[in-house]
Design a protein around this motif. Structure first.
Motif, PDB file in Angstrom:
ATOM      1  N   SER A 144      36.635 -26.733 -25.998  1.00  0.00           N
ATOM      2  CA  SER A 144      37.980 -27.040 -25.798  1.00  0.00           C
ATOM      3  C   SER A 144      38.486 -26.849 -24.330  1.00  0.00           C
ATOM      4  CB  SER A 144      38.677 -25.969 -26.629  1.00  0.00           C
ATOM      5  OG  SER A 144      40.038 -26.228 -26.301  1.00  0.00           O
ATOM      6  N   CYS A 145      39.268 -27.686 -23.914  1.00  0.00           N
ATOM      7  CA  CYS A 145      39.709 -27.779 -22.667  1.00  0.00           C
ATOM      8  C   CYS A 145      41.308 -26.858 -22.607  1.00  0.00           C
ATOM      9  CB  CYS A 145      39.932 -28.989 -21.954  1.00  0.00           C
ATOM     10  SG  CYS A 145      38.732 -29.902 -21.667  1.00  0.00           S
ATOM     11  N   TYR A 146      41.683 -26.535 -23.685  1.00  0.00           N
ATOM     12  CA  TYR A 146      42.893 -25.652 -23.652  1.00  0.00           C
ATOM     13  C   TYR A 146      44.224 -26.426 -23.211  1.00  0.00           C
ATOM     14  CZ  TYR A 146      39.253 -22.083 -24.606  1.00  0.00           C
ATOM     15  OH  TYR A 146      38.005 -21.548 -25.053  1.00  0.00           O
ATOM     16  N   ASP A 147      44.534 -27.720 -23.655  1.00  0.00           N
ATOM     17  CA  ASP A 147      45.493 -28.479 -23.371  1.00  0.00           C
ATOM     18  C   ASP A 147      45.398 -29.036 -21.852  1.00  0.00           C
ATOM     19  OD1 ASP A 147      46.117 -28.526 -25.971  1.00  0.00           O
ATOM     20  OD2 ASP A 147      47.403 -26.765 -25.722  1.00  0.00           O
ATOM     21  N   ALA A 148      44.428 -28.706 -21.154  1.00  0.00           N
ATOM     22  CA  ALA A 148      44.178 -29.187 -19.821  1.00  0.00           C
ATOM     23  C   ALA A 148      43.982 -30.629 -19.726  1.00  0.00           C
ATOM     24  CB  ALA A 148      43.467 -28.302 -18.804  1.00  0.00           C
ATOM     25  N   LEU A 149      43.368 -31.139 -20.636  1.00  0.00           N
ATOM     26  CA  LEU A 149      42.837 -32.443 -20.620  1.00  0.00           C
ATOM     27  C   LEU A 149      43.339 -32.988 -22.037  1.00  0.00           C
ATOM     28  CD1 LEU A 149      39.300 -32.562 -18.879  1.00  0.00           C
ATOM     29  CD2 LEU A 149      41.585 -32.994 -17.773  1.00  0.00           C
ATOM     30  N   ASP A 150      43.457 -34.310 -22.046  1.00  0.00           N
ATOM     31  CA  ASP A 150      43.856 -34.974 -23.329  1.00  0.00           C
ATOM     32  C   ASP A 150      42.524 -35.124 -24.125  1.00  0.00           C
ATOM     33  OD1 ASP A 150      45.137 -36.374 -25.448  1.00  0.00           O
ATOM     34  OD2 ASP A 150      45.091 -38.192 -24.474  1.00  0.00           O
ATOM     35  N   GLN A 151      42.444 -34.438 -25.423  1.00  0.00           N
ATOM     36  CA  GLN A 151      41.188 -34.485 -26.159  1.00  0.00           C
ATOM     37  C   GLN A 151      41.587 -35.216 -27.671  1.00  0.00           C
ATOM     38  OE1 GLN A 151      40.095 -30.307 -25.414  1.00  0.00           O
ATOM     39  NE2 GLN A 151      38.094 -30.863 -25.373  1.00  0.00           N
ATOM     40  N   SER A 152      42.716 -35.574 -27.606  1.00  0.00           N
ATOM     41  CA  SER A 152      43.143 -36.205 -28.930  1.00  0.00           C
ATOM     42  C   SER A 152      42.391 -37.340 -29.453  1.00  0.00           C
ATOM     43  CB  SER A 152      44.686 -36.574 -28.885  1.00  0.00           C
ATOM     44  OG  SER A 152      44.908 -37.700 -27.815  1.00  0.00           O
ATOM     45  N   HIS A 153      41.720 -38.022 -28.696  1.00  0.00           N
ATOM     46  CA  HIS A 153      40.990 -39.161 -29.220  1.00  0.00           C
ATOM     47  C   HIS A 153      39.515 -38.948 -29.391  1.00  0.00           C
ATOM     48  CE1 HIS A 153      44.194 -41.789 -28.177  1.00  0.00           C
ATOM     49  NE2 HIS A 153      44.181 -41.318 -27.016  1.00  0.00           N
ATOM     50  N   ASN A 154      39.249 -37.403 -29.429  1.00  0.00           N
ATOM     51  CA  ASN A 154      37.847 -36.797 -29.785  1.00  0.00           C
ATOM     52  C   ASN A 154      37.573 -37.078 -31.202  1.00  0.00           C
ATOM     53  OD1 ASN A 154      37.513 -36.571 -27.159  1.00  0.00           O
ATOM     54  ND2 ASN A 154      37.511 -34.205 -27.425  1.00  0.00           N
ATOM     55  N   THR A 155      38.511 -37.190 -32.122  1.00  0.00           N
ATOM     56  CA  THR A 155      38.304 -37.240 -33.300  1.00  0.00           C
ATOM     57  C   THR A 155      38.388 -38.556 -33.915  1.00  0.00           C
ATOM     58  OG1 THR A 155      40.602 -36.775 -33.757  1.00  0.00           O
ATOM     59  CG2 THR A 155      39.156 -34.855 -33.926  1.00  0.00           C
ATOM     60  N   ASP A 156      38.530 -39.564 -33.103  1.00  0.00           N
ATOM     61  CA  ASP A 156      38.632 -40.885 -33.473  1.00  0.00           C
ATOM     62  C   ASP A 156      37.410 -41.471 -34.249  1.00  0.00           C
ATOM     63  OD1 ASP A 156      41.154 -40.931 -32.422  1.00  0.00           O
ATOM     64  OD2 ASP A 156      40.725 -42.182 -30.887  1.00  0.00           O
ATOM     65  N   GLU A 157      37.482 -42.271 -35.080  1.00  0.00           N
ATOM     66  CA  GLU A 157      36.358 -42.907 -35.988  1.00  0.00           C
ATOM     67  C   GLU A 157      35.552 -43.423 -35.143  1.00  0.00           C
ATOM     68  OE1 GLU A 157      35.159 -45.184 -40.057  1.00  0.00           O
ATOM     69  OE2 GLU A 157      37.192 -44.594 -39.521  1.00  0.00           O
ATOM     70  N   ILE A 159      33.695 -42.945 -32.318  1.00  0.00           N
ATOM     71  CA  ILE A 159      33.703 -42.432 -30.861  1.00  0.00           C
ATOM     72  C   ILE A 159      32.354 -41.512 -30.614  1.00  0.00           C
ATOM     73  CG2 ILE A 159      34.809 -40.322 -31.096  1.00  0.00           C
ATOM     74  CD1 ILE A 159      36.006 -40.570 -28.158  1.00  0.00           C
ATOM     75  N   LYS A 160      31.801 -42.009 -29.644  1.00  0.00           N
ATOM     76  CA  LYS A 160      30.307 -41.445 -29.360  1.00  0.00           C
ATOM     77  C   LYS A 160      30.628 -40.279 -28.691  1.00  0.00           C
ATOM     78  CE  LYS A 160      28.151 -46.034 -28.815  1.00  0.00           C
ATOM     79  NZ  LYS A 160      27.348 -46.633 -27.844  1.00  0.00           N
ATOM     80  N   LEU A 161      29.659 -39.397 -28.875  1.00  0.00           N
ATOM     81  CA  LEU A 161      29.940 -38.128 -28.154  1.00  0.00           C
ATOM     82  C   LEU A 161      29.828 -38.069 -26.657  1.00  0.00           C
ATOM     83  CD1 LEU A 161      29.298 -35.014 -28.380  1.00  0.00           C
ATOM     84  CD2 LEU A 161      26.715 -34.985 -28.106  1.00  0.00           C
ATOM     85  N   GLU A 162      29.217 -38.917 -25.993  1.00  0.00           N
ATOM     86  CA  GLU A 162      29.443 -39.156 -24.623  1.00  0.00           C
ATOM     87  C   GLU A 162      30.612 -39.699 -23.991  1.00  0.00           C
ATOM     88  OE1 GLU A 162      26.809 -42.475 -25.921  1.00  0.00           O
ATOM     89  OE2 GLU A 162      26.963 -40.541 -26.462  1.00  0.00           O
ATOM     90  N   ASP A 163      31.323 -40.162 -25.047  1.00  0.00           N
ATOM     91  CA  ASP A 163      32.621 -40.501 -24.657  1.00  0.00           C
ATOM     92  C   ASP A 163      33.866 -39.696 -24.821  1.00  0.00           C
ATOM     93  OD1 ASP A 163      31.614 -43.292 -23.883  1.00  0.00           O
ATOM     94  OD2 ASP A 163      31.821 -44.063 -25.744  1.00  0.00           O
ATOM     95  N   ARG A 164      33.571 -38.459 -25.546  1.00  0.00           N
ATOM     96  CA  ARG A 164      34.511 -37.347 -25.718  1.00  0.00           C
ATOM     97  C   ARG A 164      34.946 -36.839 -24.389  1.00  0.00           C
ATOM     98  NH1 ARG A 164      32.169 -34.571 -31.222  1.00  0.00           N
ATOM     99  NH2 ARG A 164      31.891 -36.362 -32.662  1.00  0.00           N
ATOM    100  N   VAL A 165      36.229 -36.423 -24.545  1.00  0.00           N
ATOM    101  CA  VAL A 165      36.545 -35.225 -23.417  1.00  0.00           C
ATOM    102  C   VAL A 165      36.301 -33.926 -23.857  1.00  0.00           C
ATOM    103  CG1 VAL A 165      38.446 -34.819 -21.983  1.00  0.00           C
ATOM    104  CG2 VAL A 165      38.242 -36.975 -22.788  1.00  0.00           C
ATOM    105  N   CYS A 166      35.186 -33.288 -23.166  1.00  0.00           N
ATOM    106  CA  CYS A 166      34.816 -31.776 -23.337  1.00  0.00           C
ATOM    107  C   CYS A 166      34.816 -31.053 -22.216  1.00  0.00           C
ATOM    108  CB  CYS A 166      33.477 -32.032 -24.224  1.00  0.00           C
ATOM    109  SG  CYS A 166      33.321 -33.105 -25.485  1.00  0.00           S
ATOM    110  N   CYS A 167      35.054 -29.720 -22.446  1.00  0.00           N
ATOM    111  CA  CYS A 167      34.839 -28.912 -21.284  1.00  0.00           C
ATOM    112  C   CYS A 167      33.513 -27.875 -21.918  1.00  0.00           C
ATOM    113  CB  CYS A 167      35.985 -28.114 -21.356  1.00  0.00           C
ATOM    114  SG  CYS A 167      37.317 -29.039 -20.464  1.00  0.00           S
ATOM    115  N   GLN A 168      32.428 -28.169 -21.479  1.00  0.00           N
ATOM    116  CA  GLN A 168      31.264 -27.433 -22.322  1.00  0.00           C
ATOM    117  C   GLN A 168      30.913 -26.052 -21.355  1.00  0.00           C
ATOM    118  OE1 GLN A 168      31.339 -29.461 -24.434  1.00  0.00           O
ATOM    119  NE2 GLN A 168      29.071 -29.800 -24.513  1.00  0.00           N
ATOM    120  N   THR A 169      31.519 -25.978 -20.252  1.00  0.00           N
ATOM    121  CA  THR A 169      31.177 -24.839 -19.253  1.00  0.00           C
ATOM    122  C   THR A 169      32.448 -24.054 -19.034  1.00  0.00           C
ATOM    123  OG1 THR A 169      30.799 -25.844 -17.064  1.00  0.00           O
ATOM    124  CG2 THR A 169      28.968 -25.659 -18.621  1.00  0.00           C
TER     125      THR A 169
END
Length: 413
Positions: A144-157, A159-169
């Motif tokens: 999670s990016c805790y609303d700092a970035l738009d992650q609303s499209h991560n759950t779209d049908e 969508i590839k993993l590399e195209d998701r907006v993620c905060c891994q670290t």
């Protein structure tokens, strides 16, 4: 033939009396010996002066504006940790060196200090390199990016993993927060930061000091060097720092000791003449600003006027350096009266830290080592000394001789 000979003799400027008509006196002998002694002293003095090395300054326009100016810096901050301290350089052309660029590329180091000022260890360049990278077990994990970035499209049908907006670290979260203009303080309650131990790392070193030293190169234009709390970030409004952690830790401040600050190569005072110039290549060395009052919300500023300087030695060595003078100012960022002069009042604004503003002079001083006099000047001075002493001796001898004759003739009568 006799006429020609008489004509030639008439231009003799060194006519002399016959030996039989010369009158030698004891007074004349004393005058002659005195003339020899004075002449020898003057010639010996000319010889010493000829071998004396002097430094003659010349003021010219600085036509080497494209040449980088070396910055040598060594500053101690007893009451702020290396994890929080940030070091940036910005010039008037817009060129910006961030803390990580300066440290990683130019031999700068941060040294951790304990409460007594004892060195503990040399810091790595970035805090995130010192924290453990938490291994991701789930290949499909998207932090999670805790609303700092738009992650609303991560759950779209589809969508590839590399195209998701993620905060891994933790660093990904910090960068996302900075783009938004938010802060994460010490990383507490942030899942990624908790896993990597960011919070523990920050608080473990919070009461330490920090020493920054090293060398880098500056453009020969105006700008500033600043030491401030928090990581730097850029947005459409300009250059900012994340100071939230500093703000809640009221024991932190920017009291400092300038161990060394200079621009350019060090100058070797190989000659007494060079030492007599009173060089101002490092006038701030040894400066201590250790206030007894609370300086948590104060900014310390040095306004440096820099004059590029070149030293040309007799042995052919050329040193490019710079002289500078400074004016110091201590300002409360919340506004109010000046510390050293209650009549001066400051408006509210600014950020806590240490700022060094640079103002480059368009003129350049060239100091050349030379002999005090040239060979021709030495010979001319010797001839002048001999001629002058003989002329004065001749006049003095005539005065003394006439005085003696007048005295003895009056006595006989």
């Amino acid at each position: 033939m006799l006429v020609k000979k008489s004509t030639l003799l008439s231009v003799d400027a060194f006519s002399r009396a016959e030996e039989d008509v010369r009158i030698r006196t004891r007074t004349g002998a004393f005058v002659t010996v005195g003339c020899f002694v004075v002449t020898a002293i003057l010639i010996l003095n000319e010889w010493f002066q000829f071998h004396t090395i002097v430094t003659r300054p010349t003021l010219v326009m600085d036509r080497e504006r494209n040449v980088k100016l070396e910055l040598n810096l060594d500053i101690t901050f007893p009451h702020i940790s290396c994890d929080i301290l940030n070091f940036d350089i910005i010039d008037d052309s817009g060129y910006l060196q961030y803390d990580d660029d300066i440290l990683a590329g130019n031999g700068f180091v941060k040294i951790r200090l304990d409460g007594s000022g004892k060195e503990l260890e040399t810091m790595d360049y970035r805090l995130k390199d010192q924290t453990a990278q938490y291994p991701i077990d789930d290949a499909n994990y998207c932090g999670s990016c805790y609303d700092a970035l738009d992650q609303s499209h991560n759950t779209d049908e589809g969508i590839k993993l590399e195209d998701r907006v993620c905060c891994q670290t933790c660093e990904d979260v910090r960068q996302a927060y900075m783009k938004k203009g938010w802060t994460i303080f010490d990383g507490k309650s942030i899942e990624q930061c908790d896993k990597e131990g960011f919070h523990e790392k920050i608080n473990k070193h919070i009461n330490e000091g920090c020493r920054v030293k090293g060398t880098t190169f500056l453009n020969r234009i105006g700008g500033n060097i600043h030491f401030v709390p928090g990581e730097a970030f850029q947005n459409v409004n300009g250059h900012y720092h994340d100071t939230q952690l500093y703000d809640i830790k009221t024991q932190l401040n920017f009291n400092h000791i300038i161990n060394h600050l200079s621009f350019g190569k060090p100058v070797q005072n190989k000659q007494e003449s060079l030492r007599s110039l009173k060089l101002e290549t490092n006038p701030l060395d040894g400066t201590q600003v250790l206030r007894r009052h609370d300086t948590h919300s104060r900014v310390f500023t040095y306004f440096a006027k820099i004059v590029p300087t070149r030293y040309e030695y007799m042995d052919g060595i050329v040193v490019e350096t710079a002289q500078f003078s400074t004016k110091f100012q201590e300002k409360p960022i919340n506004g109010g009266k000046a510390f050293d002069d209650p009549k001066i009042k400051f408006q509210r604004g600014g950020i806590p830290g240490l700022f060094i503003y640079l103002d480059m002079s368009p003129l350049k001083v060239i100091n050349r080592e030379q002999h005090a006099i040239s060979w021709s000047g030495f010979l001319l001075n010797c001839v002048t000394s001999i001629g002058g002493i003989l002329a004065v001796g001749t006049i003095l001898d005539k005065i003394l001789y006439k005085t003696q004759r007048t005295f003895f003739n009056g006595k006989k009568e």
